[in-house]
Design an enzyme around this catalytic site. Structure first.
Site, PDB file in Angstrom:
ATOM      1  N   CYS A 194      22.141  36.326  36.029  1.00  0.00           N
ATOM      2  CA  CYS A 194      21.665  37.321  37.002  1.00  0.00           C
ATOM      3  C   CYS A 194      20.993  36.606  38.171  1.00  0.00           C
ATOM      4  CB  CYS A 194      20.652  38.281  36.370  1.00  0.00           C
ATOM      5  SG  CYS A 194      21.275  39.250  34.979  1.00  0.00           S
TER       6      CYS A 194
ATOM      7  N   PHE B  55      49.795  43.826  40.521  1.00  0.00           N
ATOM      8  CA  PHE B  55      48.771  43.029  39.844  1.00  0.00           C
ATOM      9  C   PHE B  55      48.193  43.875  38.700  1.00  0.00           C
ATOM     10  CE2 PHE B  55      48.842  42.002  44.374  1.00  0.00           C
ATOM     11  CZ  PHE B  55      49.130  40.644  44.354  1.00  0.00           C
TER      12      PHE B  55
ATOM     13  N   GLU C 176      53.173  42.242  37.260  1.00  0.00           N
ATOM     14  CA  GLU C 176      52.091  41.328  36.900  1.00  0.00           C
ATOM     15  C   GLU C 176      52.676  39.942  36.661  1.00  0.00           C
ATOM     16  OE1 GLU C 176      49.021  39.142  35.804  1.00  0.00           O
ATOM     17  OE2 GLU C 176      48.755  41.163  36.608  1.00  0.00           O
TER      18      GLU C 176
ATOM     19  N   ASP D 199      45.509  45.777  42.766  1.00  0.00           N
ATOM     20  CA  ASP D 199      44.283  45.264  42.144  1.00  0.00           C
ATOM     21  C   ASP D 199      44.423  43.749  42.008  1.00  0.00           C
ATOM     22  OD1 ASP D 199      41.933  44.833  40.830  1.00  0.00           O
ATOM     23  OD2 ASP D 199      42.503  45.866  38.973  1.00  0.00           O
TER      24      ASP D 199
ATOM     25  N   CYS E  53      37.663  42.813  43.999  1.00  0.00           N
ATOM     26  CA  CYS E  53      36.441  42.179  43.506  1.00  0.00           C
ATOM     27  C   CYS E  53      35.907  41.184  44.535  1.00  0.00           C
ATOM     28  CB  CYS E  53      36.696  41.489  42.168  1.00  0.00           C
ATOM     29  SG  CYS E  53      37.963  40.204  42.225  1.00  0.00           S
TER      30      CYS E  53
END
Length: 392
Positions: A57, A260, A278, A324, A350
């Site tokens: 973190c 993906f 994929e 994705d 992401c």
């Protein structure tokens, strides 16, 4: 004169209006001339004893409001760098103790085992005694795993732990001692602590040592075979948020594509007929097997979309396309999409920077960026995810 922290930079430092940086500062904190941080209304006491030494973190000092603002700023800043704007929805944050997969490190020295995350920018291992991001099931297995590794591990290892339908999938990347006692120890450990599968990779590929029944992960209501240490969304809540956003984006389509596709997290949640592509051979075979077993109308193809993206003509066959991609984004595929006539594109990312780059290509090709849904499933980290809708 003291300055007020106004935002948190991409790597987690607090920043004042005049550009001064301070580690572990939250918006609303005061930074004195001698660089002392005086906590403000959004600075919380980090709950974990290992913060900030543990690299798991970086932002435990932020309350939920400022953490949500950090995610929004990451995405809006990336879009602004490409001269883009879009309606940004409030971020959806995964609760604490919901991370169902993690990569940990372990090391045996002098008969003692250190097991946990690495310190930031270091190979030193923080011996985790508590964790506010891992699920209780993953945390609970660490203590008995230490005992096993104390007898079996030779040197250092990287551990991949994932919650699956049958329990915990564990991959040990490292060398274990041989012998009957070690083999029996592995069997006893796995049987007593809910291990669905234990595999060891000492450099030549994973070798399964324990798997009493085939390991699966349920995606879109389908039990999909789960290859060892496969990619999975980090939390169930994060997965649900991304799936819901994609379903909203594409609507009630009859024919769509999931590019993906991985194991089928999104493909198996889409309506109608779905084409799934994929590059990972194990993943696409698992998706194909799961979809066939469940009778889902999914056509899965092993295809490297970086080297062989769908052409614009191929894209035109679909009412909606879902992307994705990995952190690098999908420049090659997006270039083809921008020249297509596909009415709707749902993009899961992401990496806000590569997303913004790809978004600019789509917008120059005639698409409108309708909205962006930030998702914070890597709680208290600087990692930002999102789902977005493009239409023409």
């Amino acid at each position: 004169m003291s300055d007020v922290i106004v935002r948190v930079a991409a790597r987690g430092d607090g920043v004042t209006a005049d550009g001064r940086h301070a580690a572990f500062a939250a918006p609303g904190d005061t930074l004195t001339p001698d660089n002392v941080v005086i906590p403000g209304p959004h600075h919380q006491t980090p709950p974990c004893r290992h913060f900030p030494v543990c690299g798991g973190c970086q932002l435990q000092h932020l309350d939920d409001a400022s953490y949500a603002d950090f995610l929004t700023d990451r995405i809006s800043g990336a879009l602004a760098a490409q001269a883009l704007t879009a309606p940004l929805r409030p971020p959806l944050l995964s609760p604490e103790r919901t991370r169902r997969r993690a990569a940990l490190h372990a090391e045996v020295k002098g008969g003692a085992v250190r097991l946990g995350f690495s310190e930031p920018a270091s190979h030193a291992i923080v011996d985790v005694q508590e964790c506010w991001i891992l699920t209780p099931a993953l945390l609970a297995v660490l203590a008995p795993l230490r005992k096993l590794l104390a007898r079996a591990l030779k040197g250092r290892a990287r551990l991949h732990v994932t919650e699956v339908d049958q329990g915990i999938d564990l991959l040990i990347e490292g060398k274990l001692a041989e012998g009957l006692a070690i083999a029996e120890g592995i069997t006893t450990f796995c049987g007593a602590h809910g291990i669905a599968r234990l595999a060891v990779d000492d450099g030549i590929g994973p070798e399964t040592r324990w798997e009493p029944e085939p390991v699966t992960i349920t995606l879109g209501g389908v039990a999909v075979p789960f290859p060892t240490a496969s990619f999975l969304q980090a939390t169930r809540e994060g997965e649900a948020s991304l799936v819901a956003a994609v379903r909203e984006a594409v609507g009630a389509v009859r024919v769509s594509a999931d590019l993906f596709a991985g194991l089928g997290t999104l493909a198996l949640s889409l309506p109608g007929k779905v084409y799934a592509a994929e590059a990972g051979r194990d993943a696409i075979f698992a998706l194909k097997a799961g979809a066939a077993q469940a009778g889902r109308a999914v056509f899965a193809e092993h295809r490297d979309l970086f080297r062989r993206p769908l052409t614009s003509a191929e894209c035109d066959r679909f009412e909606a396309i879902v992307l994705d991609p990995p952190r690098a984004g999908a420049r090659e595929q997006v270039t083809q999409l921008a020249a297509s006539k596909v009415p709707v594109v749902a993009y899961v990312s992401c990496n806000p920077s590569s997303f913004a780059r790809d978004a600019e290509i789509l917008c120059k090709g005639g698409y409108t960026l309708d909205w962006v849904q930030p998702v914070g499933q890597f709680r208290w980290s600087t990692h930002a995810e999102l789902a977005a809708r493009f239409s023409r």
